[in-house]
Scaffold this motif. Structure first.
Motif, PDB file in Angstrom:
ATOM      1  N   LEU A 193       0.839  -1.203   0.000  1.00  0.00           N
ATOM      2  CA  LEU A 193       0.000   0.000   0.000  1.00  0.00           C
ATOM      3  C   LEU A 193       0.877   1.258   0.000  1.00  0.00           C
ATOM      4  O   LEU A 193       0.591   2.226  -0.719  1.00  0.00           O
ATOM      5  N   PHE A 194       1.933   1.237   0.804  1.00  0.00           N
ATOM      6  CA  PHE A 194       2.883   2.351   0.833  1.00  0.00           C
ATOM      7  C   PHE A 194       3.475   2.583  -0.551  1.00  0.00           C
ATOM      8  O   PHE A 194       3.533   3.721  -1.024  1.00  0.00           O
ATOM      9  N   TYR A 195       3.909   1.507  -1.203  1.00  0.00           N
ATOM     10  CA  TYR A 195       4.528   1.628  -2.523  1.00  0.00           C
ATOM     11  C   TYR A 195       3.518   2.135  -3.555  1.00  0.00           C
ATOM     12  O   TYR A 195       3.867   2.924  -4.436  1.00  0.00           O
ATOM     13  N   LEU A 196       2.274   1.703  -3.425  1.00  0.00           N
ATOM     14  CA  LEU A 196       1.226   2.138  -4.352  1.00  0.00           C
ATOM     15  C   LEU A 196       1.020   3.650  -4.268  1.00  0.00           C
ATOM     16  O   LEU A 196       1.006   4.357  -5.285  1.00  0.00           O
ATOM     17  N   PHE A 197       0.886   4.172  -3.053  1.00  0.00           N
ATOM     18  CA  PHE A 197       0.723   5.623  -2.882  1.00  0.00           C
ATOM     19  C   PHE A 197       1.989   6.362  -3.302  1.00  0.00           C
ATOM     20  O   PHE A 197       1.923   7.442  -3.908  1.00  0.00           O
ATOM     21  N   TYR A 198       3.141   5.801  -2.969  1.00  0.00           N
ATOM     22  CA  TYR A 198       4.435   6.419  -3.279  1.00  0.00           C
ATOM     23  C   TYR A 198       4.607   6.595  -4.787  1.00  0.00           C
ATOM     24  O   TYR A 198       5.062   7.642  -5.263  1.00  0.00           O
ATOM     25  N   GLU A 199       4.225   5.576  -5.556  1.00  0.00           N
ATOM     26  CA  GLU A 199       4.337   5.652  -7.010  1.00  0.00           C
ATOM     27  C   GLU A 199       3.226   6.501  -7.620  1.00  0.00           C
ATOM     28  O   GLU A 199       3.443   7.210  -8.604  1.00  0.00           O
ATOM     29  N   LEU A 200       2.038   6.431  -7.035  1.00  0.00           N
ATOM     30  CA  LEU A 200       0.906   7.199  -7.552  1.00  0.00           C
ATOM     31  C   LEU A 200       1.176   8.699  -7.472  1.00  0.00           C
ATOM     32  O   LEU A 200       0.723   9.460  -8.328  1.00  0.00           O
ATOM     33  N   MET A 201       1.942   9.118  -6.468  1.00  0.00           N
ATOM     34  CA  MET A 201       2.281  10.522  -6.305  1.00  0.00           C
ATOM     35  C   MET A 201       3.092  11.050  -7.490  1.00  0.00           C
ATOM     36  O   MET A 201       3.018  12.233  -7.831  1.00  0.00           O
ATOM     37  N   LEU A 202       3.851  10.167  -8.120  1.00  0.00           N
ATOM     38  CA  LEU A 202       4.737  10.564  -9.207  1.00  0.00           C
ATOM     39  C   LEU A 202       3.967  11.066 -10.427  1.00  0.00           C
ATOM     40  O   LEU A 202       4.370  12.037 -11.074  1.00  0.00           O
ATOM     41  N   LEU A 203       2.856  10.421 -10.737  1.00  0.00           N
ATOM     42  CA  LEU A 203       2.122  10.709 -11.970  1.00  0.00           C
ATOM     43  C   LEU A 203       1.541  12.127 -12.003  1.00  0.00           C
ATOM     44  O   LEU A 203       1.797  12.891 -12.946  1.00  0.00           O
ATOM     45  N   PRO A 204       0.739  12.550 -10.998  1.00  0.00           N
ATOM     46  CA  PRO A 204       0.196  13.919 -11.066  1.00  0.00           C
ATOM     47  C   PRO A 204       1.274  14.993 -11.022  1.00  0.00           C
ATOM     48  O   PRO A 204       1.148  16.027 -11.689  1.00  0.00           O
ATOM     49  N   LEU A 205       2.342  14.752 -10.255  1.00  0.00           N
ATOM     50  CA  LEU A 205       3.412  15.755 -10.188  1.00  0.00           C
ATOM     51  C   LEU A 205       4.127  15.887 -11.528  1.00  0.00           C
ATOM     52  O   LEU A 205       4.535  16.985 -11.920  1.00  0.00           O
ATOM     53  N   TYR A 206       4.277  14.782 -12.237  1.00  0.00           N
ATOM     54  CA  TYR A 206       4.891  14.821 -13.565  1.00  0.00           C
ATOM     55  C   TYR A 206       4.080  15.719 -14.504  1.00  0.00           C
ATOM     56  O   TYR A 206       4.630  16.574 -15.203  1.00  0.00           O
ATOM     57  N   PHE A 207       2.761  15.547 -14.511  1.00  0.00           N
ATOM     58  CA  PHE A 207       1.917  16.360 -15.390  1.00  0.00           C
ATOM     59  C   PHE A 207       1.813  17.804 -14.897  1.00  0.00           C
ATOM     60  O   PHE A 207       1.742  18.736 -15.707  1.00  0.00           O
ATOM     61  N   LEU A 208       1.800  18.009 -13.577  1.00  0.00           N
ATOM     62  CA  LEU A 208       1.714  19.371 -13.051  1.00  0.00           C
ATOM     63  C   LEU A 208       2.941  20.200 -13.433  1.00  0.00           C
ATOM     64  O   LEU A 208       2.835  21.394 -13.722  1.00  0.00           O
ATOM     65  N   ILE A 209       4.105  19.556 -13.440  1.00  0.00           N
ATOM     66  CA  ILE A 209       5.321  20.259 -13.869  1.00  0.00           C
ATOM     67  C   ILE A 209       5.351  20.394 -15.385  1.00  0.00           C
ATOM     68  O   ILE A 209       5.638  21.464 -15.934  1.00  0.00           O
ATOM     69  N   GLY A 210       5.042  19.301 -16.079  1.00  0.00           N
ATOM     70  CA  GLY A 210       5.172  19.267 -17.535  1.00  0.00           C
ATOM     71  C   GLY A 210       4.156  20.096 -18.281  1.00  0.00           C
ATOM     72  O   GLY A 210       4.419  20.537 -19.405  1.00  0.00           O
ATOM     73  N   MET A 211       2.986  20.349 -17.695  1.00  0.00           N
ATOM     74  CA  MET A 211       1.930  21.085 -18.396  1.00  0.00           C
ATOM     75  C   MET A 211       1.817  22.542 -17.960  1.00  0.00           C
ATOM     76  O   MET A 211       1.442  23.400 -18.753  1.00  0.00           O
TER      77      MET A 211
END
Length: 542
Positions: free
Chosen positions: A144-162
């Motif tokens: 569960l920790f790893y799932l949340f940890y990796e899930l955090m990466l996706l929105p931050l990638y788009f927030l920076i990139g867009m």
């Protein structure tokens, strides 16, 4: 209650997606309302939870607000049963960071006025990042920790990139690849731990972090047992696993030399995303070191304490020197974060009560101060779209209220008494200085060099203050900038006043943090020193 805190942003994100287009005020109102509810719930948990009744780190009775339920249960034939739980709870290490996360998210939303396009996508992604961050601090199941940890990466990638600056794609990809590099190898360690640990009640393999912390739950002959024969490439498997997981979290902190993603990401990211990155994402790296590295591999924490301290000292000095050389205000603040997070590593490496408690205080203190610093940078940038330090002089004459808040935040960040950073850095240095005589983990010269980092911090903060705010008024943009550079608005004033009062309150009453964190920090330290030494003896037994 923890499930509400974690998943309420997800529901709000879905609600925003369902609202008709071109309703930016509605999107922001929904996001702020959810965050205010989170602050209320986190505040209730923080001030009513009994975080002082801590026993052992792997005893579930030590944790508060426990929610546990079967999630995934599969029969795998000869491999046994795949058992994954939805297991969330808090202790004195995670509760302050959870409350910090809720407050910082509200600050980020207030600072989002500079976002001019695709508001629906922005607020939805920011709320998704909110959910992932909250879940990471609450999860006590490694899967569960790893799932949340990796899930955090996706929105931050788009927030920076867009929504970032000119080089946003480069910064977003760099951030994504760095983080993914560390987490992929951490996944291998997680799987190895799963097949090494069994639930003492059911006998099934488990991802339960508390069971992984308890050496009694490791199967004899398994890959990650503390036995001399448990080797990989001729080296103890547990120590290799510690290094792998430590690197994954050190990238998030970020620690020199794994830091190069941070200045680019901060400079290119919009202000609200910079606030989240500095105040929260960096803290997840430090929290992961405490919860995962020190909790599961206490032998590694002892074996590599000197090197952790050395890397912390290098980060302190390197970050401070780069901040001193920076010409961009936002880049200067980004490098100051690297320097301040170096104190966290130094405190961890001391393995003393003062050092570890000081490091936890530094996490909370830097969370509020970095959010304030990036908010202040955003105030100027939103008005003239420029952050070059040399392009401003004498701002105090036209922005007196803004200058007052900059003074408070700069003095707080450089560790002046009465502010939270003073308490944090003082305790870290006490722990680092006494470590040699108490447990022999790190030498005293590391504390001395860490003190030099504070002097360098005073240099770059005061020099920036002198150049930008005092002296004769001179603006690169001339009269056009003078018209645009209005003093802080009422909304900005309220946010900055609130953040300033928080850092002063923690500085005057450090028990606001220590009363919650002290018991858990001391229990983790006892776990590391007792079980870690025992496991090291077993690993190197002839």
């Amino acid at each position: 209650m923890l499930s509400v805190i974690i998943f309420l942003p997800l529901l709000a994100s879905l609600l925003i997606l369902a609202v008709p287009a071109n309703k930016a005020p509605v999107y922001k109102a929904i996001a702020i309302a959810v965050t205010v509810v989170q602050i209320a719930l986190c505040g209730y948990i923080y001030f009513t939870g009994n975080f002082s009744s801590y026993q052992e780190v792997y005893n579930q009775q030590s944790y508060q607000f426990v929610e546990k339920a079967d999630w995934i249960n599969l029969q795998l034939g000869q491999l046994g049963t795949l058992d994954i739980d939805y297991f969330v709870a808090l202790d004195g290490l995670s509760a302050p960071l959870l409350l910090l996360s809720a407050v910082v998210m509200l600050i980020a939303l207030v600072a989002s006025a500079e976002i001019k396009q695709n508001h629906k996508g922005f607020y939805s992604l920011l709320l998704l990042a909110n959910m992932a961050i909250m879940g990471t601090f609450c999860a006590l199941d490694f899967f569960l920790f790893y799932l949340f940890y990796e899930l955090m990466l996706l929105p931050l990638y788009f927030l920076i990139g867009m929504w970032g600056g000119e080089r946003r794609e480069y910064a977003a990809i760099k951030f994504f690849l760095y983080t993914l590099f560390g987490s992929v190898f951490m996944l291998l360690v997680m799987v190895g731990l799963y097949f090494s640990v069994t639930d003492p009640v059911t006998g099934a393999h488990t991802f339960n972090l508390l069971h992984m912390m308890n050496p009694a739950n490791y199967q004899q002959g398994a890959l990650f047992t503390a036995e001399a024969g448990s080797l990989l490439f001729g080296y103890p498997t547990r120590l290799i696993a510690f290094i792998i997981v430590f690197i994954a979290f050190a990238i998030k902190i970020p620690m020199v030399p794994l830091h190069t993603w941070l200045p680019d990401a901060h400079v290119e990211a919009p202000t609200p995303v910079s606030i989240v990155l500095a105040a929260l994402v960096l803290k997840i790296g430090a929290y992961g070191i405490l919860r995962i590295c020190f909790g599961i591999f206490p032998d590694g924490a002892i074996a590599f304490s000197f090197w952790i301290g050395l890397l912390g000292v290098i980060s302190i000095i390197y970050g401070a020197l780069n901040a001193l050389a920076s010409t961009d205000l936002k880049r200067m603040v980004a490098f100051s974060s690297i320097s301040h997070m170096g104190f966290v590593l130094l405190g961890f490496s001391s393995l003393t009560p003062e050092g570890v408690n000081g490091a936890v205080m530094q996490l909370v203190s830097h969370g509020f101060l970095s959010a304030t610093l990036f908010f202040l940078v955003g105030v100027v940038y939103s008005r003239v779209q420029n952050r070059t330090i040399a392009h401003f002089s004498g701002l105090a004459t036209i922005m007196p209220k803004y200058t007052a808040f900059v003074l408070i935040t700069f003095f707080a960040s450089l560790g002046l008494p009465v502010f939270s950073a003073f308490i944090a850095e003082l305790f870290v240095l006490i722990g680092a200085f006494t470590s040699e005589s108490v447990n022999g983990m790190i030498p005293r010269w590391m504390a001395v060099i860490g003190s030099v980092g504070i002097l360098l911090g005073a240099a770059y903060f005061l020099w920036t203050l002198q150049r930008m705010f005092f002296g004769k008024l001179h603006l690169h943009g001339g009269d056009e900038w003078r018209v645009k550079l209005k003093d802080v608005s009422r909304q900005e004033y309220i946010v900055l006043l609130g953040l300033s009062l928080i850092t002063i309150a923690i500085g005057i009453f450090p028990s606001l943090v220590f009363d919650v964190s002290n018991s858990a920090a001391n229990a983790l330290l006892q776990h590391v020193l007792q079980i870690g030494k025992m496991q090291l003896v077993q690993l190197f037994a002839l």
